[in-house]
Scaffold this motif. Structure first.
Motif, mmCIF file in Angstrom:
data_model
loop_
_atom_site.group_PDB
_atom_site.id
_atom_site.type_symbol
_atom_site.label_atom_id
_atom_site.label_comp_id
_atom_site.label_asym_id
_atom_site.label_seq_id
_atom_site.Cartn_x
_atom_site.Cartn_y
_atom_site.Cartn_z
ATOM 1 N N CYS A 155 4.221 59.051 29.008
ATOM 2 C CA CYS A 155 2.266 58.432 30.285
ATOM 3 C C CYS A 155 3.309 58.409 31.527
ATOM 4 C CB CYS A 155 1.879 56.923 29.823
ATOM 5 S SG CYS A 155 0.837 57.878 28.272
ATOM 6 N N ASN A 156 2.537 58.625 32.538
ATOM 7 C CA ASN A 156 3.102 57.726 34.397
ATOM 8 C C ASN A 156 2.147 56.655 34.103
ATOM 9 O OD1 ASN A 156 2.904 57.911 36.886
ATOM 10 N ND2 ASN A 156 2.060 60.025 36.895
ATOM 11 N N PRO A 157 2.648 56.102 34.440
ATOM 12 C CA PRO A 157 2.373 54.561 35.195
ATOM 13 C C PRO A 157 1.519 54.204 36.207
ATOM 14 C CG PRO A 157 4.805 54.369 35.213
ATOM 15 C CD PRO A 157 4.147 55.975 34.927
ATOM 16 N N LYS A 158 1.823 55.853 36.964
ATOM 17 C CA LYS A 158 0.222 56.093 37.955
ATOM 18 C C LYS A 158 -1.051 56.278 37.152
ATOM 19 C CE LYS A 158 2.698 56.041 41.922
ATOM 20 N NZ LYS A 158 3.360 57.265 43.130
ATOM 21 N N LEU A 159 -1.096 56.964 36.574
ATOM 22 C CA LEU A 159 -2.568 57.257 35.552
ATOM 23 C C LEU A 159 -2.657 56.335 34.866
ATOM 24 C CD1 LEU A 159 -0.997 61.265 35.528
ATOM 25 C CD2 LEU A 159 -2.087 59.412 37.492
#
Lengths: 235, 116
Positions: free
Chosen positions: B77-81
């Motif tokens: 998972c992309n932490p920014k999303l």
């Protein structure tokens, strides 16, 4: 310019029921209020009228949310978007073809004025960022996340929940494509964070955005806001 | 002090299977009290080798002791999303590296997708 004039010029070719826009009766503030009270009940309408709701992003979600909330008589709407009306917006967003090129904040304000002349509308033609959201949203009770990009959605939701634990955020994720309507739902993630959408339909992967499905999601968000204002916290 | 050396009324149950352990974990969350940490020798032997579980997006996962950042990296998972809540509270992004999932936590990782 606005919906009233447009409608009027179209009907002029047929049997005009009104001779001109000037002669058209626009109800008084009291008449509008009475009509809303009749529909919603006095107590509930008082709650709607006392609320300030921010709509962040005035695209397919935000413009439809704002129309729903304006019709419901929410007292103060705070419209925020940096963008202008584009021809590719018209298939799902609440703008008219003669509003291309206008700031969305201004265009939507005009359209809402035609629907609900007496609500307070505040606009900010800016891009919401991590470093301005605290200042921008300080005066609002409920914040609607209605952005397009996933990163902006996450930024706003995290920012609001972190900086304003007392406020509510109603966000959306997953309304692209033409999958069934019933996959769109409202979830309560935390007591102050509601999330609408199917959770998975990404605009980049699905074949486009369809007005009816985006409106469904916007209606979920608008209803979640009205329920919160009514003190109903379950989904 | 050994487990069998303390009076029965002071003993806390030794959860024999993962289901019981999970239920106890949930009960702990509901009561806002900690049944664990399992420090000292009170439970020694009775729970050795057990894995305690964190419920993430409705699924029990063996993430006890992992940080939010580690979980996001493991699952791609992309932490920014994302927005991450644990036991109904949002975890600030600045604390992803230091927030450790504990047994009995109920976690929701919201991964946003585009469109609006």
């Amino acid at each position: 310019m606005n919906f009233l004039e447009k409608e009027n010029s179209a009907s002029a070719e047929n049997e005009p029921r009104h001779s001109s826009a000037e002669e058209r009766h626009i109800p008084s503030r009291e008449e509008m209020q009475r009509a809303l009270e009749e529909r919603h009940g006095v107590e509930l309408q008082k709650k709607f009228a006392a609320a300030s709701v921010a709509v962040c992003g005035l695209g397919g979600l935000g413009s439809n949310i704002a129309v729903s909330l304006a019709r419901a008589g929410v007292g103060r709407l705070h419209l925020i978007d940096f963008d202008r009306v584009d021809i590719t917006n018209l298939h799902r967003q609440q703008y008219a073809a003669n509003q291309l090129g206008m700031d969305k904040t201004r265009a939507l304000q005009d359209n809402l004025r035609a629907i609900a002349p007496y609500i307070e509308i505040v606009t900010d033609t800016v891009k919401v960022k991590e470093d301005n959201l605290r200042e921008l949203l300080a005066g609002d009770d409920v914040i609607c996340e209605a952005f397009d990009h996933a990163e902006n959605k996450a930024m706003l939701v995290n920012g609001v929940l972190e900086y304003f634990p007392e406020k509510y955020i109603v966000a959306a994720s997953g309304m692209a494509g033409i999958s069934p309507a019933n996959e769109i739902r409202t979830r309560k993630i935390t007591p102050h964070f509601y999330l609408c959408g199917d959770g998975t339909s990404d605009a980049a992967e699905c074949s486009g955005l369809f007005s009816a499905r985006v409106m469904l999601c916007a209606a979920h968000q608008a209803l979640a806001v009205l329920r919160l204002l009514a003190g109903k916290t379950e989904v | 002090m050994s487990y069998f050396g303390i009076p029965v009324f002071l003993r806390r149950p030794a959860y024999g299977n993962p289901l019981q352990a999970r239920q106890a974990g949930r009960a702990a969350v509901r009561r806002k009290t900690a049944v664990y940490p399992l420090s000292g020798n009170l439970y020694e032997g009775s729970i050795k080798g057990e894995h305690f579980l964190v419920k993430i997006n409705g699924t029990d996962m063996d993430m006890d002791g992992k940080t939010v950042s580690e979980y996001l990296a493991l699952t791609g998972c992309n932490p920014k999303l994302v927005a991450v809540e644990r036991n109904e509270e949002i975890i600030p992004k600045a604390q992803y590296d230091t927030t450790v999932f504990e047994d009995g936590d109920t976690v929701e990782v919201v991964s946003f997708v585009g469109g609006g």
